[in-house]
Write an enzyme that holds these catalytic residues in place. Structure first.
Site, mmCIF file in Angstrom:
data_model
loop_
_atom_site.group_PDB
_atom_site.id
_atom_site.type_symbol
_atom_site.label_atom_id
_atom_site.label_comp_id
_atom_site.label_asym_id
_atom_site.label_seq_id
_atom_site.Cartn_x
_atom_site.Cartn_y
_atom_site.Cartn_z
ATOM 1 N N ARG A 235 0.180 -10.826 6.083
ATOM 2 C CA ARG A 235 1.509 -10.903 5.483
ATOM 3 C C ARG A 235 1.419 -11.725 4.205
ATOM 4 O O ARG A 235 0.753 -12.761 4.155
ATOM 5 C CB ARG A 235 2.525 -11.530 6.448
ATOM 6 N N GLU A 264 8.090 -6.674 -1.106
ATOM 7 C CA GLU A 264 7.583 -5.307 -1.051
ATOM 8 C C GLU A 264 8.752 -4.323 -1.066
ATOM 9 O O GLU A 264 9.745 -4.559 -0.380
ATOM 10 C CB GLU A 264 6.739 -5.112 0.212
ATOM 11 N N HIS A 283 0.368 -2.157 0.852
ATOM 12 C CA HIS A 283 0.623 -2.347 2.279
ATOM 13 C C HIS A 283 0.334 -1.062 3.056
ATOM 14 O O HIS A 283 1.204 -0.513 3.748
ATOM 15 C CB HIS A 283 2.056 -2.813 2.536
#
Length: 323
Positions: A235, A264, A283
């Site tokens: 993260r 994000e 991601h």
């Protein structure tokens, strides 16, 4: 009235193809391929839906949003953990939250992809050869190097056999890690400062929490070798982004491979997009055919079970009455 289902943040427009959504009884399913940050815009979009399907932590379900979605009765998150959902608030508002089973192998594979891309400068050499160049960089051997694991849970442990296959030493640290647990995973437990100081590649495998947020800051980065690489597939907020940007710009570390970020999708003007000696991915640690099939099929199963009055994989069960 049919049960209305919203599938959120389907960036690649593929969710519909991975499961039999049409098999859900008396439902209307809509897929959204964009991402909304603004709460008012989210309310306008979602206020009429009974069920939300969330792709990981892309759209947080905070108390303030839940309070404005009076029809919502079920939220299904891909995976069995989602720190961006206020589970207590969901229970208070009568929203059942369910998860889906899946494999974590894809994230480990991406961590190694980032490591290899960094130490052999693959993106830079690819760009150079396409521009007419030839051999601009000198790579770093993994054999004989030290892999440091910040976190030795399920994902961290999966890194160990691959590192051993490359001929690497493996050291690890986390707040509750014991010598015995590390040894059983094939690693050596060290203290936190030693982890940063000795690692040639430091890979992060921790859950984001109050005690891990900002855990990798300027002090920790300053302990690293100037030849060392940092990789984060966990993260974004575990690493202080500004401290990392400074370390990269000043050449204090050799580079960083990042799949996760504080915000994000990463804003188009974010300075990390221009940071030197970085490999960035959006991601995608979990973004594989197998994972999507597991998660979206699981989401359909969770919705069907809820509609049948037998919810499965419930993440916010009602507390048991005291005896």
């Amino acid at each position: 009235m049919p049960t209305r289902v919203a599938v959120l943040d389907d960036y690649q427009a593929v969710a519909e193809s991975y499961a039999d959504w049409g098999g859900l009884p008396d439902t209307e399913v809509r897929f959204f391929h964009d991402h909304l940050d603004d709460e008012d815009a989210l309310v306008d979009r979602l206020v009429g839906f009974d069920v939300l399907v969330l792709m990981r932590e892309r759209t947080p379900l905070r108390r303030s949003l839940l309070a404005r979605l009076p029809k919502l009765r079920l939220a299904v998150t891909t995976g069995m953990r989602n720190a961006s959902i206020d589970l207590e608030a969901a229970r208070e508002y009568g929203v059942v939250v369910c998860g889906t089973q899946g494999s974590a192998a894809a994230t480990t594979e991406l961590a190694w992809a980032l490591i290899l891309s960094l130490v052999r400068h693959i993106p830079a050499e690819d760009a150079a050869i396409r521009a007419g160049g030839w051999q601009h960089t000198v790579g770093t051997d993994l054999a004989g190097a030290t892999l440091g694991l910040l976190g030795l849970g399920r994902l961290g442990r999966a890194m160990v056999p691959v590192a051993r296959a490359f001929g690497m030493d493996v050291i690890a640290w986390s707040q509750n890690l014991t010598d015995q647990a590390a040894a059983e995973a094939g690693a050596t437990r060290v203290d936190k400062d030693e982890l940063f100081a000795r690692s040639d590649v430091l890979s992060i495998h921790l859950v984001l929490s109050d005690r891990t947020r900002g855990l990798v800051g300027a002090r920790e980065l300053a302990l690293m070798k100037p030849t060392a690489y940092l990789v984060n597939t966990s993260r974004g907020p575990i690493v202080d982004e500004q401290a990392l940007l400074t370390a990269l710009r000043e050449g204090r570390i050799a580079g960083a491979g990042l799949d996760v970020f504080d915000r994000e999708p990463l804003p188009t003007d974010h300075p990390l997009r221009q940071a030197p000696r970085t490999v960035l991915t959006p991601h995608i640690g979990f973004v594989t055919h197998r994972t999507y099939a597991q998660w979206y099929v699981g989401a359909v199963e969770a919705i069907a079970a809820f509609l049948a009055g037998r919810p499965i994989n419930v993440l916010n069960p009602a507390p048991r009455p005291s005896s």
